[in-house]
Design a protein around this motif. Structure first.
Motif, PDB file in Angstrom:
ATOM      1  N   TYR A 264       0.835  -1.201   0.000  1.00 51.28           N
ATOM      2  CA  TYR A 264       0.000   0.000   0.000  1.00 51.28           C
ATOM      3  C   TYR A 264       0.870   1.251   0.000  1.00 51.28           C
ATOM      4  O   TYR A 264       2.037   1.230   0.419  1.00 51.28           O
ATOM      5  CB  TYR A 264      -0.944   0.011   1.209  1.00 51.28           C
ATOM      6  N   PHE A 265       0.286   2.341  -0.482  1.00 50.65           N
ATOM      7  CA  PHE A 265       0.997   3.610  -0.583  1.00 50.65           C
ATOM      8  C   PHE A 265       0.052   4.729  -0.161  1.00 50.65           C
ATOM      9  O   PHE A 265      -1.101   4.774  -0.593  1.00 50.65           O
ATOM     10  CB  PHE A 265       1.471   3.841  -2.028  1.00 50.65           C
ATOM     11  N   ILE A 266       0.542   5.634   0.688  1.00 41.30           N
ATOM     12  CA  ILE A 266      -0.252   6.781   1.134  1.00 41.30           C
ATOM     13  C   ILE A 266       0.080   7.970   0.235  1.00 41.30           C
ATOM     14  O   ILE A 266       1.191   8.502   0.274  1.00 41.30           O
ATOM     15  CB  ILE A 266       0.036   7.151   2.604  1.00 41.30           C
ATOM     16  N   TYR A 267      -0.876   8.357  -0.587  1.00 39.73           N
ATOM     17  CA  TYR A 267      -0.686   9.474  -1.512  1.00 39.73           C
ATOM     18  C   TYR A 267      -1.315  10.710  -0.880  1.00 39.73           C
ATOM     19  O   TYR A 267      -2.476  11.030  -1.075  1.00 39.73           O
ATOM     20  CB  TYR A 267      -1.342   9.149  -2.858  1.00 39.73           C
ATOM     21  N   HIS A 268      -0.490  11.404  -0.091  1.00 41.15           N
ATOM     22  CA  HIS A 268      -1.010  12.568   0.632  1.00 41.15           C
ATOM     23  C   HIS A 268       0.161  13.382   1.141  1.00 41.15           C
ATOM     24  O   HIS A 268       1.191  12.836   1.531  1.00 41.15           O
ATOM     25  CB  HIS A 268      -1.881  12.132   1.819  1.00 41.15           C
ATOM     26  N   GLY A 269       0.012  14.692   1.134  1.00 43.14           N
ATOM     27  CA  GLY A 269       1.047  15.552   1.666  1.00 43.14           C
ATOM     28  C   GLY A 269       2.346  15.439   0.891  1.00 43.14           C
ATOM     29  O   GLY A 269       2.367  15.415  -0.342  1.00 43.14           O
ATOM     30  N   ALA A 270       3.459  15.315   1.615  1.00 41.65           N
ATOM     31  CA  ALA A 270       4.778  15.304   0.985  1.00 41.65           C
ATOM     32  C   ALA A 270       4.993  14.090   0.098  1.00 41.65           C
ATOM     33  O   ALA A 270       5.775  14.135  -0.857  1.00 41.65           O
ATOM     34  CB  ALA A 270       5.866  15.354   2.067  1.00 41.65           C
ATOM     35  N   SER A 271       4.284  12.995   0.377  1.00 44.03           N
ATOM     36  CA  SER A 271       4.485  11.765  -0.398  1.00 44.03           C
ATOM     37  C   SER A 271       3.956  11.878  -1.823  1.00 44.03           C
ATOM     38  O   SER A 271       4.266  11.058  -2.674  1.00 44.03           O
ATOM     39  CB  SER A 271       3.807  10.581   0.292  1.00 44.03           C
ATOM     40  N   ARG A 272       3.149  12.893  -2.098  1.00 41.08           N
ATOM     41  CA  ARG A 272       2.584  13.027  -3.446  1.00 41.08           C
ATOM     42  C   ARG A 272       3.682  13.220  -4.489  1.00 41.08           C
ATOM     43  O   ARG A 272       3.591  12.729  -5.613  1.00 41.08           O
ATOM     44  CB  ARG A 272       1.617  14.209  -3.500  1.00 41.08           C
ATOM     45  N   VAL A 286      -3.692   2.225  -3.098  1.00 42.85           N
ATOM     46  CA  VAL A 286      -3.252   3.610  -2.945  1.00 42.85           C
ATOM     47  C   VAL A 286      -4.330   4.318  -2.131  1.00 42.85           C
ATOM     48  O   VAL A 286      -5.509   4.290  -2.490  1.00 42.85           O
ATOM     49  CB  VAL A 286      -3.049   4.309  -4.303  1.00 42.85           C
ATOM     50  N   ILE A 287      -3.926   4.920  -1.020  1.00 44.06           N
ATOM     51  CA  ILE A 287      -4.865   5.603  -0.131  1.00 44.06           C
ATOM     52  C   ILE A 287      -4.641   7.105  -0.250  1.00 44.06           C
ATOM     53  O   ILE A 287      -3.506   7.579  -0.137  1.00 44.06           O
ATOM     54  CB  ILE A 287      -4.680   5.163   1.333  1.00 44.06           C
ATOM     55  N   THR A 288      -5.711   7.836  -0.476  1.00 52.26           N
ATOM     56  CA  THR A 288      -5.606   9.287  -0.604  1.00 52.26           C
ATOM     57  C   THR A 288      -6.834   9.934   0.007  1.00 52.26           C
ATOM     58  O   THR A 288      -7.722   9.250   0.527  1.00 52.26           O
ATOM     59  CB  THR A 288      -5.435   9.699  -2.072  1.00 52.26           C
ATOM     60  N   THR A 289      -6.907  11.256  -0.064  1.00 46.17           N
ATOM     61  CA  THR A 289      -8.017  11.990   0.532  1.00 46.17           C
ATOM     62  C   THR A 289      -8.882  12.621  -0.552  1.00 46.17           C
ATOM     63  O   THR A 289      -8.458  12.797  -1.695  1.00 46.17           O
ATOM     64  CB  THR A 289      -7.514  13.103   1.471  1.00 46.17           C
ATOM     65  N   TYR A 290     -10.094  13.002  -0.154  1.00 42.44           N
ATOM     66  CA  TYR A 290     -11.000  13.672  -1.083  1.00 42.44           C
ATOM     67  C   TYR A 290     -10.406  14.986  -1.583  1.00 42.44           C
ATOM     68  O   TYR A 290     -10.511  15.325  -2.767  1.00 42.44           O
ATOM     69  CB  TYR A 290     -12.351  13.937  -0.402  1.00 42.44           C
ATOM     70  N   ASP A 291      -9.780  15.723  -0.689  1.00 42.56           N
ATOM     71  CA  ASP A 291      -9.229  17.012  -1.092  1.00 42.56           C
ATOM     72  C   ASP A 291      -8.051  16.837  -2.046  1.00 42.56           C
ATOM     73  O   ASP A 291      -7.874  17.634  -2.977  1.00 42.56           O
ATOM     74  CB  ASP A 291      -8.791  17.794   0.155  1.00 42.56           C
ATOM     75  N   THR A 292      -7.255  15.796  -1.854  1.00 44.65           N
ATOM     76  CA  THR A 292      -6.138  15.537  -2.763  1.00 44.65           C
ATOM     77  C   THR A 292      -6.639  15.202  -4.160  1.00 44.65           C
ATOM     78  O   THR A 292      -6.105  15.698  -5.164  1.00 44.65           O
ATOM     79  CB  THR A 292      -5.272  14.383  -2.224  1.00 44.65           C
TER      80      THR A 292
END
Length: 752
Positions: A264-272, A286-292
């Motif tokens: 898994y990969f967190i696509y958020h903040g600096a990791s983008r 891949v886990i991300t947020t609505y705002d991203t």
């Protein structure tokens, strides 16, 4: 009309009319009267469109856009009187602006309590699946599914099989034989129907939707590996979730999936910045947020350009507004399968459900115009047969079980709830009575002004006044904003003053659909996060403060900040009793979650806990992802950490607090669902001990009234709003807000 008679003689057309009766209304002392109105839709051959347009315009008649409720979406919509630029196309009907001043042009967005209750009843009872099924047992899973989770997994696997025949779970298509199928909602016949490729998993909070989804993902990965698909074929699942729930997903993956069996990969903040397309293809999740996603969609880059095997919306009710950029962003994503996870697929409007179906690309009902025509309009008008239609739709698209229906199978520990009555000190009662008198006088003056939709001052001040009284109930004058505190200290010089105050964003406070915390910062929130608080900055924390950092650092509190309030004394007494009982019995320490709507209240509680040697952690809207993860890990694993402080909004989504078995709610909330969601984070699957819930309520105060409103009066208010004529209610949606302002004003006047 002679022109229409000639028109019917010349062309092969069909006219479908809707008659709106005369209406008489009175508002703000002004009387309104609408003549009866007949609206006619014209159906005919596309080849005749130009001739039809000329014929009507020659007679002085011009085609207007129909509303979604008047138009059959099975036919393409063309208006020869609508100017389309060269090379352009006729817009979809739901993209065209329709006059709000036409009778019947809109149906009321908000449902009356009767219809809303019927919708919830259908959601809670339509799924009574019985029969045999084969549960997938992936070697990647480290946890064993409970029976109801196995059923959910079987349902999701069947939906992703893309089969039409021989299904065990309800389908939107009814087989007629000879390769002919009928759509259960529209009646349309198709020989090659589009299958469902996803659905809504709407199980009650705490029943393990996340584990069910992870099990589906493991099973599909096993199948993909067996098939040995080409390397460029998508295999990754994109999970879109609120920022606050990302640590919860990571924890669930680590708990339920064997080590190194799922990437898994967190696509958020600096990791983008590290996530190149080739890198993303190397992951299973891949886990991300609505705002991203919204940001990537706006710049047409990042995740918005990829094709996914599966997209999962966690807390999917976040996309309920189809006009929002978030809805447009997630709907534009490409994927083979689409799933929505939400315990509340309908909050205030049937349109909430339509947004989920649109994202899922529901066959025939994908567009808003189609959903309005076949579902929303019949429901809102309560047309005969709408309940049967809804039952068929929900059964085919959603799958929901509640704790009540699964009670015997779940065998959850008992939950004991009690209310502890608190009495203010003489000093706090004096402060309270002073502001109560001011509030009542101000509300009486402003209630007339609030009737004007263009004036928000009455609304702003009334909300501020109510919240001042609620703050006093928590910690006396020690929680008052600076301007209110000055008013109290100089009370002898302001005997007859009426309180007035500005308000930053009344819309977000009045709209009950926005009770769910948002990831995004706003100017109002950023302002509230620092500096001194103005009178108008005192707002309902579950709506807004739950996602702001602490508003008043402890060093800024005045000299009496560390005197214990009656609520604080009661809380400390209960925590000490729990500590004493467990130490004497030799049992595991009782862990407690203390919920408050006010971050400044959490500040004061934290100071008291620290001075009494309690090891505690804290969650609120200002907590970063790292802070949330560390706080949850410490609270779960460290035996000496026995208290978690949490804003009620920040703990309402996506976290597991089963390490605790004691809940303390410091003040009642206008929306009891938020309280219930917070409690369900503790009383859920995985809880092994009896759960106690203590609510602290100040006697003879505004809190009595808030609790009464929770239990009784909201139903009365909703019923009175539902009695407003449809066209009048929709003429200006803000009228609903004005009604609530009047109610809030009446609250203070009647309470006095």
């Amino acid at each position: 009309m002679p022109a229409l008679v000639d028109f019917l003689k010349q062309y092969r057309v069909k006219l479908v009319g809707t008659l709106f009766a005369a209406q008489f209304d009175k508002d703000d002392g002004t009387e309104y009267y609408w003549e009866p109105e007949l609206r006619i839709a014209v159906y005919g051959s596309i080849n005749d469109k130009d001739a039809v347009g000329t014929c009507l315009s020659d007679a002085g008649m011009y085609l207007q856009h129909p509303t979604s409720a008047e138009y059959d979406p099975r036919f393409p919509y063309v208006n020869p009187h609508y100017l389309v630029r060269p090379g352009g196309e006729m817009p979809r009907i739901d993209e065209l602006r329709i006059s709000d001043h036409e009778q019947g042009s809109q149906v009321s967005e908000r449902l009356n309590e009767g219809v809303k209750s019927e919708l919830f009843r259908i959601l809670d009872t339509v799924n009574t699946y019985e029969g045999s099924y084969e549960a997938c047992s992936s070697p990647r899973l480290a946890s064993r599914l409970k029976p109801h989770q196995e059923v959910a997994l079987a349902m999701m696997i069947e939906r992703e099989s893309e089969q039409i025949d021989g299904l065990k779970f309800p389908s939107i298509w009814e087989g007629l034989g000879n390769h002919r199928y009928r759509h259960r909602i529209t009646g349309a016949i198709d020989t090659d129907p589009k299958p469902m490729r996803g659905g809504i998993l709407a199980d009650d909070m705490g029943l393990g939707k996340t584990l069910s989804l992870l099990s589906l993902l493991c099973c599909s990965l096993d199948a993909i590996d067996c098939l040995q698909l080409p390397l460029d074929s998508p295999r990754a699942t994109l999970i879109i979730t609120p920022k606050s729930t990302i640590p919860g997903w990571v924890a669930q993956i680590k708990t339920h999936i064997k080590h190194n069996q799922l990437r898994y990969f967190i696509y958020h903040g600096a990791s983008r910045g590290k996530a190149k397309p080739s890198l993303i293809r190397e992951y299973d999740i891949v886990i991300t947020t609505y705002d991203t996603i919204r940001q990537d969609w706006r710049i047409k880059d990042g995740l918005s350009t990829a094709t996914w095997y599966r997209i999962v919306l966690d807390e999917a009710h976040r996309i309920r507004s189809q006009s929002s950029q978030v809805f447009k962003a997630v709907s534009s994503l490409k994927a083979h399968f689409r799933w929505c996870l939400t315990g509340t697929p309908i909050q205030n409007s049937i349109d909430d459900y339509g947004a989920l179906l649109s994202f899922m690309q529901m066959p025939v009902l994908e567009t808003k115009s189609a959903f309005d025509y076949w579902i929303a309009s019949p429901v809102k008008r309560q047309q005969p047969g709408y309940i049967r239609t809804l039952q068929a739709l929900v059964a085919a698209t959603a799958f929901r079980r509640t704790k009540k229906t699964l009670d015997s199978a779940l065998q959850l520990p008992k939950k004991v709830e009690r209310t502890e009555l608190i009495h203010l000190t003489a000093a706090d009662r004096e402060v309270y009575d002073y502001f109560k008198a001011k509030a009542s006088k101000t509300a009486a003056k402003l209630s007339g002004e609030a009737q004007d939709p263009g004036k928000q001052a009455g609304a702003d001040t009334t909300l501020a006044l109510i919240n001042i009284l609620r703050l006093i109930c928590d910690y006396g004058e020690r929680l008052l904003p600076k301007s209110a505190l000055e008013l109290w200290r100089n009370r002898d010089r302001h005997v007859d003053d009426v309180i007035t105050a500005p308000w930053e964003s009344v819309d977000s406070c009045l709209n009950e659909e926005d009770f769910v915390p948002d990831d995004r910062s706003t100017p109002a929130r950023d302002k509230a996060a620092g500096g001194s608080a103005k009178l108008g900055d005192v707002y309902d924390a579950a709506e807004r403060t739950a996602d702001t950092p602490a508003q008043m650092p402890m060093e800024e509190c005045h000299e009496s900040s560390f005197d214990l309030s009656p609520k604080m004394i009661a809380l400390l007494k209960n925590l000490e009793r729990q500590k004493r009982d467990t130490s004497q019995s030799g049992l595991r320490p009782v862990k407690s979650v203390v919920f408050s709507q006010w971050t400044k209240m959490l500040d004061l509680i934290a100071t008291v806990l620290h001075s009494n040697n309690y090891n505690y952690v804290r969650l609120d809207g200002g907590s970063s992802l790292t802070d949330r993860r560390l706080a949850l890990e410490k609270f779960t694993r460290n035996e000496s950490c026995t208290v978690m402080l949490a804003s009620i909004g920040s703990a309402g989504e996506g976290i597991d607090l089963t390490a605790a078995n004691s809940i303390h709610i410091m003040e009642p909330h206008w929306n009891p669902m938020l309280e219930a969601q917070a409690v369900d984070r503790v009383h859920r699957i995985g809880q092994s001990r009896e759960v106690s819930v203590t609510r602290y309520l100040v006697a003879n105060s505004i809190e009595d009234y808030v609790r009464w409103v929770q239990e009784d009066k909201l139903a009365v208010i909703h019923q009175s709003l539902a009695s407003v004529p449809t066209s009048q209610a929709d003429l200006d949606h803000r009228r609903w807000k004005v009604c609530r302002v009047l109610f809030l004003s009446a609250t203070l006047i009647e309470y006095d």
